[in-house]
Write a protein that holds these residues in place. Structure first.
Motif, PDB file in Angstrom:
ATOM      1  N   GLY A 182       0.810  -1.206   0.000  1.00  0.00           N
ATOM      2  CA  GLY A 182       0.000   0.000   0.000  1.00  0.00           C
ATOM      3  C   GLY A 182       0.844   1.256   0.000  1.00  0.00           C
ATOM      4  O   GLY A 182       0.533   2.239  -0.685  1.00  0.00           O
ATOM      5  N   LEU A 183       1.943   1.230   0.763  1.00  0.00           N
ATOM      6  CA  LEU A 183       2.832   2.391   0.815  1.00  0.00           C
ATOM      7  C   LEU A 183       3.461   2.636  -0.547  1.00  0.00           C
ATOM      8  O   LEU A 183       3.534   3.785  -1.017  1.00  0.00           O
ATOM      9  N   ILE A 184       3.916   1.572  -1.178  1.00  0.00           N
ATOM     10  CA  ILE A 184       4.540   1.708  -2.492  1.00  0.00           C
ATOM     11  C   ILE A 184       3.535   2.239  -3.511  1.00  0.00           C
ATOM     12  O   ILE A 184       3.843   3.113  -4.327  1.00  0.00           O
ATOM     13  N   ALA A 185       2.309   1.723  -3.457  1.00  0.00           N
ATOM     14  CA  ALA A 185       1.275   2.182  -4.384  1.00  0.00           C
ATOM     15  C   ALA A 185       0.960   3.657  -4.167  1.00  0.00           C
ATOM     16  O   ALA A 185       0.804   4.429  -5.125  1.00  0.00           O
ATOM     17  N   TRP A 186       0.894   4.070  -2.899  1.00  0.00           N
ATOM     18  CA  TRP A 186       0.601   5.476  -2.590  1.00  0.00           C
ATOM     19  C   TRP A 186       1.728   6.378  -3.067  1.00  0.00           C
ATOM     20  O   TRP A 186       1.484   7.455  -3.648  1.00  0.00           O
ATOM     21  N   LEU A 187       2.975   5.956  -2.874  1.00  0.00           N
ATOM     22  CA  LEU A 187       4.114   6.750  -3.335  1.00  0.00           C
ATOM     23  C   LEU A 187       4.144   6.837  -4.858  1.00  0.00           C
ATOM     24  O   LEU A 187       4.463   7.892  -5.428  1.00  0.00           O
ATOM     25  N   ALA A 188       3.804   5.726  -5.518  1.00  0.00           N
ATOM     26  CA  ALA A 188       3.806   5.718  -6.980  1.00  0.00           C
ATOM     27  C   ALA A 188       2.753   6.678  -7.531  1.00  0.00           C
ATOM     28  O   ALA A 188       3.014   7.433  -8.477  1.00  0.00           O
ATOM     29  N   VAL A 189       1.570   6.657  -6.948  1.00  0.00           N
ATOM     30  CA  VAL A 189       0.512   7.560  -7.408  1.00  0.00           C
ATOM     31  C   VAL A 189       0.893   9.014  -7.117  1.00  0.00           C
ATOM     32  O   VAL A 189       0.661   9.914  -7.942  1.00  0.00           O
ATOM     33  N   GLY A 190       1.488   9.256  -5.943  1.00  0.00           N
ATOM     34  CA  GLY A 190       1.923  10.610  -5.618  1.00  0.00           C
ATOM     35  C   GLY A 190       2.967  11.124  -6.582  1.00  0.00           C
ATOM     36  O   GLY A 190       2.934  12.284  -7.007  1.00  0.00           O
ATOM     37  N   ALA A 191       3.914  10.247  -6.942  1.00  0.00           N
ATOM     38  CA  ALA A 191       4.951  10.643  -7.907  1.00  0.00           C
ATOM     39  C   ALA A 191       4.345  10.923  -9.270  1.00  0.00           C
ATOM     40  O   ALA A 191       4.736  11.871  -9.966  1.00  0.00           O
ATOM     41  N   ALA A 192       3.358  10.114  -9.670  1.00  0.00           N
ATOM     42  CA  ALA A 192       2.707  10.343 -10.960  1.00  0.00           C
ATOM     43  C   ALA A 192       1.976  11.679 -10.975  1.00  0.00           C
ATOM     44  O   ALA A 192       1.904  12.348 -12.015  1.00  0.00           O
ATOM     45  N   GLY A 193       1.464  12.102  -9.808  1.00  0.00           N
ATOM     46  CA  GLY A 193       0.743  13.358  -9.730  1.00  0.00           C
ATOM     47  C   GLY A 193       1.599  14.556 -10.054  1.00  0.00           C
ATOM     48  O   GLY A 193       1.083  15.584 -10.524  1.00  0.00           O
ATOM     49  N   ILE A 194       2.897  14.477  -9.835  1.00  0.00           N
ATOM     50  CA  ILE A 194       3.793  15.576 -10.196  1.00  0.00           C
ATOM     51  C   ILE A 194       4.481  15.321 -11.518  1.00  0.00           C
ATOM     52  O   ILE A 194       4.685  16.231 -12.323  1.00  0.00           O
ATOM     53  N   LEU A 195       4.822  14.054 -11.800  1.00  0.00           N
ATOM     54  CA  LEU A 195       5.574  13.756 -13.014  1.00  0.00           C
ATOM     55  C   LEU A 195       4.729  13.886 -14.277  1.00  0.00           C
ATOM     56  O   LEU A 195       5.237  14.317 -15.321  1.00  0.00           O
ATOM     57  N   VAL A 196       3.459  13.521 -14.203  1.00  0.00           N
ATOM     58  CA  VAL A 196       2.603  13.608 -15.400  1.00  0.00           C
ATOM     59  C   VAL A 196       2.391  15.058 -15.830  1.00  0.00           C
ATOM     60  O   VAL A 196       2.615  15.404 -17.002  1.00  0.00           O
ATOM     61  N   PRO A 197       1.957  15.982 -14.938  1.00  0.00           N
ATOM     62  CA  PRO A 197       1.836  17.385 -15.378  1.00  0.00           C
ATOM     63  C   PRO A 197       3.174  17.991 -15.787  1.00  0.00           C
ATOM     64  O   PRO A 197       3.245  18.715 -16.781  1.00  0.00           O
ATOM     65  N   LEU A 198       4.228  17.695 -15.032  1.00  0.00           N
ATOM     66  CA  LEU A 198       5.530  18.259 -15.371  1.00  0.00           C
ATOM     67  C   LEU A 198       6.023  17.736 -16.716  1.00  0.00           C
ATOM     68  O   LEU A 198       6.510  18.501 -17.554  1.00  0.00           O
ATOM     69  N   GLY A 199       5.889  16.423 -16.941  1.00  0.00           N
ATOM     70  CA  GLY A 199       6.313  15.857 -18.210  1.00  0.00           C
ATOM     71  C   GLY A 199       5.500  16.386 -19.378  1.00  0.00           C
ATOM     72  O   GLY A 199       6.048  16.667 -20.449  1.00  0.00           O
ATOM     73  N   GLY A 200       4.191  16.544 -19.177  1.00  0.00           N
ATOM     74  CA  GLY A 200       3.352  17.097 -20.234  1.00  0.00           C
ATOM     75  C   GLY A 200       3.742  18.518 -20.591  1.00  0.00           C
ATOM     76  O   GLY A 200       3.800  18.888 -21.773  1.00  0.00           O
ATOM     77  N   TYR A 201       4.022  19.316 -19.565  1.00  0.00           N
ATOM     78  CA  TYR A 201       4.429  20.708 -19.817  1.00  0.00           C
ATOM     79  C   TYR A 201       5.763  20.771 -20.545  1.00  0.00           C
ATOM     80  O   TYR A 201       5.927  21.522 -21.522  1.00  0.00           O
TER      81      TYR A 201
END
Length: 250
Positions: free
Chosen positions: A41-60
């Motif tokens: 669960g911790l790993i899944a939460w960290l992965a989703v949190g990282a995606a929350g910043i990496l996806v907008p940043l990568g798109g920009y």
């Protein structure tokens, strides 16, 4: 895409990052509580949190890849006779998205007792303050992106860095010929004649890493106008910019 459009485009990505961060705490984190073992669960939460910043940043970064290249030229502001270098989207864009993502985690939430879900924390004034802070930061990001600060200005009198809250100007006639070296992308180290005049020049540092201009070209332009005083009155005209670019081309 021009630099201003690339800069303004960072705001919706910053809002998206804030929304994704809040959504990860509101919906995703409670789902991870049901996973076994807890480490999964911790790993899944960290992965989703990282995606929350990496996806907008990568798109920009993907959409603005060409606009983020620092050009070997200035913008001409003929109304007041000056050359300008606006705020670099390569700097302000990513930072705005990072700050937006951090802001999304400022809303106070709490776990509902006995359930695998969260709710807005019942803390009265604290909750209100957190919502006000979130709104203020997101609006402030938009204001910064719109204000075109900091930016670099060259005019017949000297070179100026206009920051968010301060303005630093160095006059051409106060600079010693021969500098700056033009190898650092973050600062210009100038040699300024002290006041009152003394036997040694005083080092003066201008933060220019946030300006949308090639640092080598900028350093060359400063060196040029320190020595070529006869060309300073023409600063701010298209003809002078063409002449400057030709003189610095080698």
């Amino acid at each position: 895409m021009d630099p201003r459009t690339a800069r303004f485009l960072a705001w919706p990505f910053a809002l998206a990052a804030a929304a994704l961060h809040f959504a990860s705490e509101w919906w995703v984190e409670p789902l991870t509580w049901q996973l076994d073992p807890a480490a999964v669960g911790l790993i899944a939460w960290l992965a989703v949190g990282a995606a929350g910043i990496l996806v907008p940043l990568g798109g920009y970064l993907l959409l603005t890849r060409n606009a983020r290249r620092r050009p070997a030229t200035f913008e001409v502001d003929g109304r007041v006779h000056r050359f300008t270098a606006p705020t670099a989207p390569a700097w302000v864009g990513p930072w705005s998205i990072v700050v937006g993502w951090l802001t999304g985690g400022l809303v106070t939430v709490e776990r509902v007792p006995g359930e695998d879900r969260v709710r807005l924390a019942d803390t009265g004034a604290v909750l209100v303050v957190s919502l006000v802070v979130v709104a203020f930061v997101l609006v402030f990001i938009g204001v910064v992106l719109w204000s075109d600060r900091p930016r670099m200005v060259l005019d017949p009198q000297g070179v100026t860095v206009r920051g968010l809250f301060r303005r630093t100007t160095v006059r051409w006639d106060r600079l010693v010929p021969g500098g700056p070296p033009g190898s650092d992308t973050r600062v210009l180290v100038l040699a300024e004649i002290p006041d009152p005049p003394g036997p040694r020049a005083v080092p003066r540092t201008l933060p220019v890493g946030r300006a949308h201009v090639d640092p080598v070209f900028l350093a060359g332009a400063v060196r040029h106008y320190v020595t070529a005083a006869e060309h300073r009155p023409a600063i701010g005209t298209p003809a002078e910019l063409d002449r400057l670019r030709a003189a610095l081309a080698p």
